[in-house]
Design a protein around this motif. Structure first.
Motif, PDB file in Angstrom:
ATOM      1  N   LEU A 131       0.811  -1.215   0.000  1.00 19.20           N
ATOM      2  CA  LEU A 131       0.000   0.000   0.000  1.00 19.20           C
ATOM      3  C   LEU A 131       0.847   1.269   0.000  1.00 19.20           C
ATOM      4  O   LEU A 131       0.312   2.367  -0.161  1.00 19.20           O
ATOM      5  CB  LEU A 131      -0.936   0.007   1.219  1.00 19.20           C
ATOM      6  CG  LEU A 131      -1.867  -1.214   1.347  1.00 19.20           C
ATOM      7  CD1 LEU A 131      -2.688  -1.114   2.622  1.00 19.20           C
ATOM      8  CD2 LEU A 131      -2.770  -1.334   0.135  1.00 19.20           C
ATOM      9  N   THR A 132       2.161   1.121   0.207  1.00 18.55           N
ATOM     10  CA  THR A 132       3.044   2.285   0.224  1.00 18.55           C
ATOM     11  C   THR A 132       4.238   2.036  -0.688  1.00 18.55           C
ATOM     12  O   THR A 132       4.698   0.907  -0.854  1.00 18.55           O
ATOM     13  CB  THR A 132       3.553   2.585   1.645  1.00 18.55           C
ATOM     14  OG1 THR A 132       4.223   1.419   2.161  1.00 18.55           O
ATOM     15  CG2 THR A 132       2.402   2.949   2.565  1.00 18.55           C
ATOM     16  N   SER A 133       4.743   3.117  -1.266  1.00 14.97           N
ATOM     17  CA  SER A 133       5.900   3.036  -2.167  1.00 14.97           C
ATOM     18  C   SER A 133       7.194   3.124  -1.369  1.00 14.97           C
ATOM     19  O   SER A 133       7.290   3.849  -0.385  1.00 14.97           O
ATOM     20  CB  SER A 133       5.851   4.175  -3.192  1.00 14.97           C
ATOM     21  OG  SER A 133       7.058   4.253  -3.923  1.00 14.97           O
ATOM     22  N   GLU A 329       0.361   2.138  -6.265  1.00 17.22           N
ATOM     23  CA  GLU A 329      -0.492   3.013  -7.069  1.00 17.22           C
ATOM     24  C   GLU A 329      -1.714   2.265  -7.606  1.00 17.22           C
ATOM     25  O   GLU A 329      -2.822   2.800  -7.620  1.00 17.22           O
ATOM     26  CB  GLU A 329       0.316   3.598  -8.226  1.00 17.22           C
ATOM     27  CG  GLU A 329       1.250   4.733  -7.820  1.00 17.22           C
ATOM     28  CD  GLU A 329       1.764   5.509  -9.023  1.00 17.22           C
ATOM     29  OE1 GLU A 329       1.880   4.905 -10.106  1.00 17.22           O
ATOM     30  OE2 GLU A 329       2.032   6.721  -8.873  1.00 17.22           O
ATOM     31  N   LEU A 330      -1.515   1.023  -8.061  1.00 16.53           N
ATOM     32  CA  LEU A 330      -2.642   0.228  -8.564  1.00 16.53           C
ATOM     33  C   LEU A 330      -3.641  -0.079  -7.454  1.00 16.53           C
ATOM     34  O   LEU A 330      -4.855  -0.001  -7.662  1.00 16.53           O
ATOM     35  CB  LEU A 330      -2.114  -1.071  -9.182  1.00 16.53           C
ATOM     36  CG  LEU A 330      -1.362  -0.918 -10.516  1.00 16.53           C
ATOM     37  CD1 LEU A 330      -0.630  -2.203 -10.865  1.00 16.53           C
ATOM     38  CD2 LEU A 330      -2.323  -0.533 -11.638  1.00 16.53           C
ATOM     39  N   ASN A 331      -3.134  -0.438  -6.275  1.00 14.29           N
ATOM     40  CA  ASN A 331      -4.032  -0.701  -5.147  1.00 14.29           C
ATOM     41  C   ASN A 331      -4.830   0.539  -4.763  1.00 14.29           C
ATOM     42  O   ASN A 331      -6.022   0.455  -4.437  1.00 14.29           O
ATOM     43  CB  ASN A 331      -3.230  -1.200  -3.949  1.00 14.29           C
ATOM     44  CG  ASN A 331      -2.886  -2.681  -4.029  1.00 14.29           C
ATOM     45  OD1 ASN A 331      -3.664  -3.467  -4.569  1.00 14.29           O
ATOM     46  ND2 ASN A 331      -1.737  -3.061  -3.520  1.00 14.29           N
ATOM     47  N   HIS A 332      -4.177   1.698  -4.806  1.00 12.54           N
ATOM     48  CA  HIS A 332      -4.867   2.944  -4.484  1.00 12.54           C
ATOM     49  C   HIS A 332      -5.908   3.286  -5.552  1.00 12.54           C
ATOM     50  O   HIS A 332      -7.038   3.684  -5.230  1.00 12.54           O
ATOM     51  CB  HIS A 332      -3.849   4.079  -4.362  1.00 12.54           C
ATOM     52  CG  HIS A 332      -4.475   5.425  -4.109  1.00 12.54           C
ATOM     53  ND1 HIS A 332      -4.964   5.797  -2.879  1.00 12.54           N
ATOM     54  CD2 HIS A 332      -4.698   6.473  -4.946  1.00 12.54           C
ATOM     55  CE1 HIS A 332      -5.461   7.027  -2.969  1.00 12.54           C
ATOM     56  NE2 HIS A 332      -5.312   7.460  -4.207  1.00 12.54           N
ATOM     57  N   GLN A 333      -5.546   3.087  -6.817  1.00 10.35           N
ATOM     58  CA  GLN A 333      -6.444   3.447  -7.918  1.00 10.35           C
ATOM     59  C   GLN A 333      -7.707   2.589  -7.931  1.00 10.35           C
ATOM     60  O   GLN A 333      -8.816   3.087  -8.176  1.00 10.35           O
ATOM     61  CB  GLN A 333      -5.704   3.299  -9.242  1.00 10.35           C
ATOM     62  CG  GLN A 333      -6.548   3.654 -10.475  1.00 10.35           C
ATOM     63  CD  GLN A 333      -5.767   3.499 -11.768  1.00 10.35           C
ATOM     64  OE1 GLN A 333      -4.556   3.233 -11.753  1.00 10.35           O
ATOM     65  NE2 GLN A 333      -6.439   3.655 -12.887  1.00 10.35           N
TER      66      GLN A 333
END
Length: 460
Positions: A131-133, A329-333
């Protein structure tokens, strides 16, 4: 790992061979003889897979249909003699159920169940969601490796100068991101950034795109058109793949670089270019000049500074960091919580990445779309999971000593880094002091050899 639950609504003729297949798959199998009783059990504990004989349902078919609509996470395998069932065909399509027509090939069923259980089983071994970069960022660029930190330092110095820059790097390394970062470092925040791919436009159009044209300049020119050099006034023009620009247009671009002026197609008046010019190529500039893809005079005018962008395979540690960035980013999107298996990370690190960061991003997107909750090695593109990228063995001459091999590695790396000793030391993984000592040693040996040759010559 938890076992997968499978419910069977089958006739006696199918129950035995189907049970054998599921037994080999180590599934937790339950046979249901009464549909209503089975539906009550599924409400309490939904099955992962339901195998159902479509022809034996009778009046209970509508109940099964309702359950299919209510259970999007359950996989449905329907067996049928193939008699026309228009309603059921429509329902199977809507619920994306799998239907096997009789006579059923057990091998096909085996393959289907193995694939289904593998996909369903990912939830039982799901890793921690990403969930984090973990990727550090500078401008539009990502990465924390030594080559990227060196690139950041170069851009910080070049950005505010407004000098023309030639960016050199393989396809997919992020040359446009480098150009955008330079633009933001050197221009007003509201100044335009205009990019054009020189290889994507026909020779007939590219001059008009760059310099514009006046009404009537050619067939179809029904009105004046402002080119990119005019649209980017006060900002940056980025010419990607400059070596694909036709030679005739390179001559006109040279005139812009020398005089700062250009002339729209069909016009009789020059216009002043108030832009910063940044160009990029994935070819070696000297080879491009030798093969007549790039004019030598325009190269020296354009390349006030040459910025080399490192390929991903030389960026130690960045592959995993970029993977977390793209997956987060994909999980957030899409509001998901997917992770990646350590074995998949291992495959990513082992790949050579000829397509660089762009290829890595596409690989993570590919794995994200195919996986249930965790990206497994088999979810990655075939080019990544197939070990075809093992470096070819280098055959060395028998007479080559270790000292000579070390000297060859240092001198060739120094040449690739354009004589930059700090960058060379970073690439070789040694300290700058060690590199300087080695170079001084080579210089001393070379000087001694030259002096010896002169003495021998004098004696002769």
């Amino acid at each position: 790992m938890s076992r997968i639950s499978v419910a069977l609504l089958l006739s006696e003729q199918d129950i035995n061979w189907m049970s054998d297949i599921l037994r080999q798959a180590d599934a937790d199998t339950t046979r249901v003889t009464d549909v209503k009783q089975g539906l009550r059990a599924w409400r309490a504990a939904p099955a992962d897979l339901v195998v159902c004989d479509l022809d034996e349902l009778g009046d209970d078919a509508e109940l099964i249909w309702q359950r299919m609509e209510q259970s999007p996470d359950t996989e449905w395998l329907l067996l049928s003699r193939g008699d026309p069932h228009p309603d059921w065909n429509a329902k199977a399509q809507q619920c994306v159920a799998t239907v096997f027509r009789r006579p059923v090939d057990p091998e096909l069923v085996q393959a289907f169940i193995d694939d289904t259980l593998m996909q369903q089983g990912q939830s039982c071994r799901a890793t921690k969601p990403i969930l984090t970069s973990q990727a550090n960022q500078f401008g539009y660029l990502l990465g924390s490796s030594a080559p990227m930190r060196h690139l950041y330092r170069v851009l910080k110095r070049l950005g505010p100068t407004g000098a023309n820059v030639l960016i050199v790097g393989e396809s997919g390394v992020g040359k446009e991101h480098v150009a955008k970062t330079l633009h933001r470092l050197g221009c007003d925040p509201n100044a335009p950034f205009m990019a054009i791919n020189c290889g994507a436009l026909s020779p007939d159009l590219i001059e008009s795109e760059l310099f514009g044209h006046v009404k009537g300049a050619f067939t179809g020119a029904h009105q004046d058109h402002a080119g990119i050099f005019h649209q980017a006034e006060g900002g940056t023009v980025f010419l990607d793949e400059i070596t694909e620009m036709p030679q005739a247009l390179q001559v006109k671009l040279l005139r812009v670089l020398e005089s700062g002026e250009y002339r729209p197609v069909g016009s009789t008046h020059n216009q002043r270019a108030n832009v910063r010019l940044v160009a990029a190529t994935n070819r070696d500039p000297q080879q491009a000049i030798a093969s007549s893809r790039l004019r030598e005079d325009i190269y020296y005018r354009l390349a006030q500074f040459v910025v080399n962008v490192p390929p991903l395979r030389e960026r130690e540690g960045d592959i995993e960091a970029l993977t977390t960035h793209f997956l987060a980013e994909l999980n957030h999107q899409f509001h998901t919580q997917k992770g990646i298996d350590p074995q998949a990370i291992k495959r990513l690190n082992a790949h050579r990445w000829p397509g660089n960061v762009r290829e890595l991003k596409h690989a993570i997107e590919h794995g994200y779309l195919l996986c249930a909750e965790t990206i497994l090695p088999d979810d990655l593109p075939q080019a990544v999971i197939t070990p075809t990228n093992t470096p070819t063995a280098i055959m060395l001459p028998e007479s080559l000593t270790l000292d000579a091999l070390e000297r060859l590695a240092i001198t060739q790396t120094l040449a690739r880094c354009d004589g930059n000793k700090t960058r060379t030391a970073e690439v070789l993984g040694i300290s700058p002091k060690t590199l300087y000592n080695k170079l001084n040693q080579y210089h001393s040996v070379s000087s001694s050899s030259t002096a010896g040759e002169r003495i021998d010559s004098d004696r002769g």
